[in-house]
Design an enzyme around this catalytic site. Structure first.
Site, mmCIF file in Angstrom:
data_model
loop_
_atom_site.group_PDB
_atom_site.id
_atom_site.type_symbol
_atom_site.label_atom_id
_atom_site.label_comp_id
_atom_site.label_asym_id
_atom_site.label_seq_id
_atom_site.Cartn_x
_atom_site.Cartn_y
_atom_site.Cartn_z
ATOM 1 N N ARG A 101 0.847 -1.199 0.000
ATOM 2 C CA ARG A 101 0.000 0.000 0.000
ATOM 3 C C ARG A 101 0.876 1.241 0.000
ATOM 4 O O ARG A 101 1.806 1.343 0.787
ATOM 5 C CB ARG A 101 -0.837 0.033 1.281
ATOM 6 C CG ARG A 101 -2.183 -0.515 1.140
ATOM 7 C CD ARG A 101 -3.076 -0.365 2.327
ATOM 8 N NE ARG A 101 -2.723 0.504 3.421
ATOM 9 C CZ ARG A 101 -3.607 1.068 4.235
ATOM 10 N NH1 ARG A 101 -4.893 0.878 4.051
ATOM 11 N NH2 ARG A 101 -3.237 1.805 5.253
ATOM 12 N N ASP A 197 0.077 -1.139 12.312
ATOM 13 C CA ASP A 197 0.603 -1.730 11.080
ATOM 14 C C ASP A 197 1.046 -3.163 11.373
ATOM 15 O O ASP A 197 2.048 -3.386 12.064
ATOM 16 C CB ASP A 197 1.778 -0.888 10.573
ATOM 17 C CG ASP A 197 2.244 -1.355 9.200
ATOM 18 O OD1 ASP A 197 2.496 -2.571 9.034
ATOM 19 O OD2 ASP A 197 2.336 -0.517 8.292
ATOM 20 N N ASP A 200 4.664 -4.195 10.271
ATOM 21 C CA ASP A 200 5.700 -3.564 11.095
ATOM 22 C C ASP A 200 5.759 -4.198 12.479
ATOM 23 O O ASP A 200 6.841 -4.417 13.028
ATOM 24 C CB ASP A 200 5.419 -2.061 11.238
ATOM 25 C CG ASP A 200 5.882 -1.275 10.016
ATOM 26 O OD1 ASP A 200 6.578 -1.851 9.157
ATOM 27 O OD2 ASP A 200 5.528 -0.082 9.928
HETATM 28 C C1 PRP Z 1 -1.347 -4.245 4.751
HETATM 29 C C2 PRP Z 1 -2.135 -5.519 4.972
HETATM 30 C C3 PRP Z 1 -2.968 -5.625 3.736
HETATM 31 C C4 PRP Z 1 -3.248 -4.172 3.427
HETATM 32 C C5 PRP Z 1 -4.649 -3.834 3.838
HETATM 33 O O1 PRP Z 1 -0.267 -4.469 3.931
HETATM 34 O O2 PRP Z 1 -1.333 -6.626 5.198
HETATM 35 O O3 PRP Z 1 -2.319 -6.265 2.670
HETATM 36 O O4 PRP Z 1 -2.311 -3.391 4.169
HETATM 37 O O5 PRP Z 1 -4.993 -2.560 3.453
HETATM 38 P P1 PRP Z 1 -6.093 -2.267 2.350
HETATM 39 O O6 PRP Z 1 -7.277 -3.128 2.665
HETATM 40 O O7 PRP Z 1 -6.380 -0.806 2.528
HETATM 41 O O8 PRP Z 1 -5.513 -2.553 1.004
HETATM 42 P P2 PRP Z 1 0.815 -3.347 3.526
HETATM 43 O O9 PRP Z 1 0.504 -2.788 2.180
HETATM 44 O O10 PRP Z 1 0.956 -2.368 4.644
HETATM 45 O O11 PRP Z 1 2.135 -4.174 3.305
HETATM 46 P P3 PRP Z 1 2.985 -5.135 4.255
HETATM 47 O O12 PRP Z 1 2.151 -6.360 4.469
HETATM 48 O O13 PRP Z 1 4.182 -5.383 3.423
HETATM 49 O O14 PRP Z 1 3.300 -4.420 5.535
HETATM 50 N N1 URA Z 2 -2.564 -2.276 7.097
HETATM 51 C C1 URA Z 2 -2.249 -2.489 8.387
HETATM 52 O O1 URA Z 2 -1.248 -3.153 8.694
HETATM 53 N N2 URA Z 2 -3.042 -1.938 9.323
HETATM 54 C C2 URA Z 2 -4.118 -1.203 9.028
HETATM 55 O O2 URA Z 2 -4.810 -0.733 9.944
HETATM 56 C C3 URA Z 2 -4.433 -0.999 7.673
HETATM 57 C C4 URA Z 2 -3.637 -1.546 6.726
#
Ligand code: PRP
Ligand code: URA
Length: 206
Positions: A101, A197, A200
């Protein structure tokens, strides 16, 4: 199709995941625990075949999971749920979808995809802990569809109403398993109250 998994052990693990003082080591353990419980629910109707086994006292009828299960973690956070699903279904094949994202727009873009063949004949479990705007889930489901998947369940750990609505609108036949639907999204498209997050917190990368 929405399935809210309301189980005391699920909520216990979720409370630890939400707690901002939970360190990554405990966060990872709770991610595995809650994923085991959610995956058990999401696989209630996984195909099985009858078998006969010999107990020390004689023959007994049994049932084995049939081989054609594919689990698809959405990177990176979905990896925190993968070991739990493979513990339950060791024979599952694994596909990977990498989505990130944008920090400002919250729009997901794809950076990786590697899926097993024969998805059309598979019981597919997509795992991604956070269903926020639903943009990532819809992008991942679109990819699975194009690759031929028809029988898809997705498991998340926290969902927002916006994400559930988008998936239901774009992929009405996908079953969504979640323990909870939170209040909504903040200005940065994070789930409120959520847990922050997930990626993270799982990997200690704040
Ligand atoms: C997070 C999570 C989802 C997404 C959800 O991933 O694991 O994939 O955000 O958000 P959305 O419904 O608004 O699309 P992120 O893109 O932060 O990546 P990561 O898993 O690498 O931390
Ligand atoms: N991704 C996350 O990890 N947390 C949120 O709340 C939304 C998107």
């Amino acid at each position: 199709m929405l399935r809210v998994v309301d189980h005391p052990l699920v909520h216990d693990a979720l409370a630890t995941l939400r707690d901002k003082t939970t360190p990554p080591e405990l966060f990872r353990r709770m991610a595995v625990r809650i994923s085991l419980l959610l995956a058990a629910e999401a696989t209630r109707d996984v195909p099985g075949t009858p078998v006969d086994v010999e107990t020390p006292l004689g023959p007994a009828p049994g049932r084995r999971v049939r081989g054609n299960v594919v689990v698809v973690p959405v990177l990176r956070a979905g990896l925190g749920m993968l070991d739990a699903v493979l513990e339950l279904i060791p024979s599952a094949r694994v596909g990977h979808i990498g989505l990130q994202r944008d920090e400002i727009t919250a729009v997901a873009s794809q950076y990786y995809s590697r899926l097993p063949g024969d998805l059309g004949a598979s019981f597919v479990l997509m795992i991604d802990p956070m269903l926020a705007t639903g943009g990532s889930a819809v992008a991942a489901l679109d990819l699975l569809r194009v690759a031929g998947a028809t029988d898809i369940r997705m498991i998340c750990i926290v969902a927002a109403p916006e994400g559930v609505a988008l998936v239901e609108q774009r992929h009405p036949d996908v079953h969504i398993y979640t323990p909870v639907i939170d209040d909504g999204l903040n200005d940065h498209k994070f789930i409120v109250p959520g847990l922050g997050d997930f990626g993270d917190r799982l990997y200690g990368t704040h």
